[in-house]
Design an enzyme around this catalytic site. Structure first.
Site, PDB file in Angstrom:
ATOM      1  CB  CYS A  23     -10.932   5.374  -5.932  1.00 56.94           C
ATOM      2  SG  CYS A  23     -10.860   5.970  -4.259  1.00 56.94           S
ATOM      3  CE  LYS A  42       4.928   1.859  -1.865  1.00 55.93           C
ATOM      4  NZ  LYS A  42       5.216   3.141  -2.544  1.00 55.93           N
ATOM      5  CD  GLU A  81     -10.404   3.371  -1.380  1.00 54.38           C
ATOM      6  OE1 GLU A  81     -10.871   3.017  -2.494  1.00 54.38           O
ATOM      7  OE2 GLU A  81      -9.862   4.446  -1.166  1.00 54.38           O
ATOM      8  CD  GLU A  87     -10.548   3.999 -10.798  1.00 51.82           C
ATOM      9  OE1 GLU A  87      -9.660   3.144 -10.834  1.00 51.82           O
ATOM     10  OE2 GLU A  87     -10.838   4.628  -9.781  1.00 51.82           O
TER      11      GLU A  87
HETATM   12  P1  ADP Z   1      -1.628   3.980  -9.569  1.00 49.40           P
HETATM   13  O1  ADP Z   1      -1.692   3.216 -10.854  1.00 49.40           O
HETATM   14  O2  ADP Z   1      -2.775   4.861  -9.327  1.00 49.40           O
HETATM   15  O3  ADP Z   1      -0.309   4.634  -9.294  1.00 49.40           O
HETATM   16  P2  ADP Z   1      -0.896   1.766  -7.930  1.00 49.40           P
HETATM   17  O4  ADP Z   1      -1.790   0.702  -7.423  1.00 49.40           O
HETATM   18  O5  ADP Z   1       0.140   1.383  -8.935  1.00 49.40           O
HETATM   19  O6  ADP Z   1      -1.848   2.892  -8.449  1.00 49.40           O
HETATM   20  O7  ADP Z   1      -0.138   2.494  -6.743  1.00 49.40           O
HETATM   21  C1  ADP Z   1      -0.659   2.647  -5.449  1.00 49.40           C
HETATM   22  C2  ADP Z   1       0.434   2.367  -4.438  1.00 49.40           C
HETATM   23  O8  ADP Z   1       0.851   1.015  -4.591  1.00 49.40           O
HETATM   24  C3  ADP Z   1       1.688   3.211  -4.606  1.00 49.40           C
HETATM   25  O9  ADP Z   1       2.219   3.502  -3.331  1.00 49.40           O
HETATM   26  C4  ADP Z   1       2.610   2.275  -5.366  1.00 49.40           C
HETATM   27  O10 ADP Z   1       3.977   2.574  -5.184  1.00 49.40           O
HETATM   28  C5  ADP Z   1       2.264   0.951  -4.716  1.00 49.40           C
HETATM   29  N1  ADP Z   1       2.627  -0.242  -5.479  1.00 49.40           N
HETATM   30  C6  ADP Z   1       2.737  -0.383  -6.822  1.00 49.40           C
HETATM   31  N2  ADP Z   1       3.116  -1.642  -7.131  1.00 49.40           N
HETATM   32  C7  ADP Z   1       3.255  -2.318  -5.956  1.00 49.40           C
HETATM   33  C8  ADP Z   1       3.619  -3.658  -5.579  1.00 49.40           C
HETATM   34  N3  ADP Z   1       3.920  -4.575  -6.495  1.00 49.40           N
HETATM   35  N4  ADP Z   1       3.642  -3.961  -4.272  1.00 49.40           N
HETATM   36  C9  ADP Z   1       3.325  -3.047  -3.333  1.00 49.40           C
HETATM   37  N5  ADP Z   1       2.970  -1.786  -3.609  1.00 49.40           N
HETATM   38  C10 ADP Z   1       2.931  -1.418  -4.895  1.00 49.40           C
END
Ligand code: ADP
Length: 487
Positions: free
Chosen positions: A294, A184, A260, A391
């Site tokens: 990161c 995903k 990570e 960050e």
């Molecule tokens: P950023 O703030 O850098 O975008 P995120 O942690 O929100 O970092 O996003 C990293 C990944 O996690 C992306 O693929 C995002 O779509 C996914 N993501 C965000 N929210 C969820 C969730 N509740 N469950 C699973 N994946 C998620």
């Protein structure tokens, strides 16, 4: 607006949902727009996968797991090796796609293709070197055989900052271990992952082994998968907040997890350091990927004797960078990923200035379309400033002064995060002492870059669990089974 070549590259990408190598429309009937962060213009629309697609992908991953695990390791390795070659052969086109959807300058995107492809080469080699042991029980009465087996269908969730490499790092290890997987990608950058699915099919990956689910609703994909017993593993790269959510879900299903997560990397410069090397290293540690990494240096601690000189040189280099669309010749800093990220950088810098920090260079976003922020160096950032703890994920370097090694180490470790620390010193003993003392999973000793497919990448504390790359990377996708036997 994209030009003709850029439009052709985008048109070649499948924009559907990839279920085990087959392309379909999304079950939701919806699509979402992918936007160029340099222009704020739409590049294309992509299928918006939902929970039905997620369960269809899991069905395929589960039913293909046994046959994929039975493919000889050499064959699995050869598929990865061919994919490594295909990625390199198409490097220019893939680099352009990365730049268009993510923003980094083309030269850096080219670097990401090399780095990302390298994970496939590394894991092609690891696939045939993974084995168990024969041990003698301490009392001599029995023997133990250990064997490595694939953990099973794996959910891989990736961020937008390295659209290719974050995918290959997980897919390479999972496939080498014999796991089927569901990727995903981040909503902002699905195109590179969709192209990657095609590359792997061309490299000979059997149908059913990999699904790619672009979506604007991450929860709609992850929730049904995380609660399904057929899903045996989750590997996530992203924010600590989302990592916590996934770990809670993994707990209910007792699911193997690699996380990570965020970082808050300290960069220590001692007075005995080679200052030229320290400034070069600082530029790499801070400005690779425009600071959207990161492992980006987030806090610069410089010994008082050299603080003035280091800051002056760093500011000169930062001010000399060229900000603009990554597709433009000579540009060295592209846009941030989106408006939310741009607002966050603005907020953190304004907060620091409001609490007394002074701006040495930069200090504001660039005007006009695109999510640009000017390379910035700050001094006198107070300990209560948000950027001490959060960050920045942007081109901002706060410089703090210290007097003693103990003080520097205590300040460096005063964070919930523990991904990487950078140390510049010419004193060998100090170098080892500080490397041992840093509460991080990785250290760059007189080096501003730690990422390497052959090295174990990962953090401690709130920066995560598990390692990616290195000999350790494949183990994250394996179980150790032991057979006790009498002789
Ligand atoms: P950023 O703030 O850098 O975008 P995120 O942690 O929100 O970092 O996003 C990293 C990944 O996690 C992306 O693929 C995002 O779509 C996914 N993501 C965000 N929210 C969820 C969730 N509740 N469950 C699973 N994946 C998620």
């Amino acid at each position: 607006m994209t030009n003709e070549r850029e439009a052709t590259i985008i048109e070649q990408v499948h924009t559907g949902v990839c279920i085990g190598g087959e392309w379909r429309a999304a079950s939701t009937g919806r699509s979402f727009a992918v936007v160029d962060p340099a222009t704020e213009q739409k590049l294309t629309d992509v299928a918006d996968a939902g929970s039905e697609d997620a369960l269809a992908a899991l069905e395929v991953a589960d039913s293909t797991q046994a046959s994929w695990a039975a493919v000889p390791p050499r064959e699995r390795g050869e598929i990865l090796r061919r994919a490594f070659e295909l990625l390199n052969a198409r490097a220019d086109e893939i680099a352009m796609l990365i730049t268009l959807e993510m923003g980094k300058p083309l030269a850096e995107a080219r670097g990401e293709v090399t780095y990302g492809a390298e994970f496939f080469r590394w894991f092609a080699e690891e696939a045939v070197r993974s084995h168990g042991e024969y041990r003698v029980a301490p009392d001599g009465a029995s023997r133990f055989l250990t064997m490595k087996q694939p953990v099973g269908p794996s959910l891989l969730i990736t961020p937008w900052n390295f659209p290719l490499a974050m995918g290959t790092r997980k897919i390479g290890a999972a496939l080498a271990a014999g796991c089927t997987c569901i990727l995903k990608p981040a909503q902002q950058t699905p195109l590179t992952s969709l192209l990657l699915a095609d590359v792997l099919t061309e490299a000979g990956l059997p149908s059913g082994v990999l699904s790619v689910l672009p979506t604007s609703d991450a929860g709609a994909i992850s929730e049904p998968l995380m609660s399904d017993r057929r899903m045996r593993k989750v590997s996530f790269t992203g924010s600590t907040g989302v990592g916590r959510i996934l770990l809670r879900q993994a707990a209910d299903n007792i699911m193997r997890s690699s996380m990570e997560l965020g970082g808050n990397a300290p960069f220590l410069v001692f007075a005995d350091a080679d200052l030229d090397a320290a400034v070069d290293g600082a530029m790499v540690a801070k400005m690779r990927n425009g600071g959207e990494s990161c492992v980006a240096a987030n806090r610069f601690f410089v010994q008082a004797e050299v603080a003035e000189e280091f800051t002056r040189r760093l500011a000169e280099r930062m001010a000399g960078m060229s900000v603009g669309p990554g597709t433009q010749e000579g540009v060295t800093v592209g846009p941030l990923i989106d408006e939310k990220q741009q607002d966050k950088v603005v907020e953190l810098v304004d907060d620091a200035i409001g609490r007394g920090a002074s701006v040495v260079t930069g200090g504001g976003k660039a005007e006009g379309a695109g999510y640009f922020y000017n390379p910035t160096v700050l001094r006198g950032v107070t300990t209560d400033a948000r950027m001490q703890r959060e960050e920045v994920f942007g081109p901002v370097a706060p410089v703090y002064e210290f007097t003693t090694e103990e003080e520097a180490l205590a300040a460096a470790n005063d964070t919930e995060y523990g991904l990487v620390g950078y140390v510049y010193t010419s004193d060998l003993k100090r170098g080892f002492r500080v490397s041992e003392g840093l509460e991080t999973g990785m250290v760059g000793l007189n080096r501003g870059l730690v990422s390497n497919p052959a090295a174990p990448f990962g953090g401690v504390k709130a920066s995560g669990l598990g390692r990616e790359g290195g000999f350790e990377g494949i183990e994250e996708y394996q179980i150790t089974k032991y057979v006790g036997l009498d002789v």
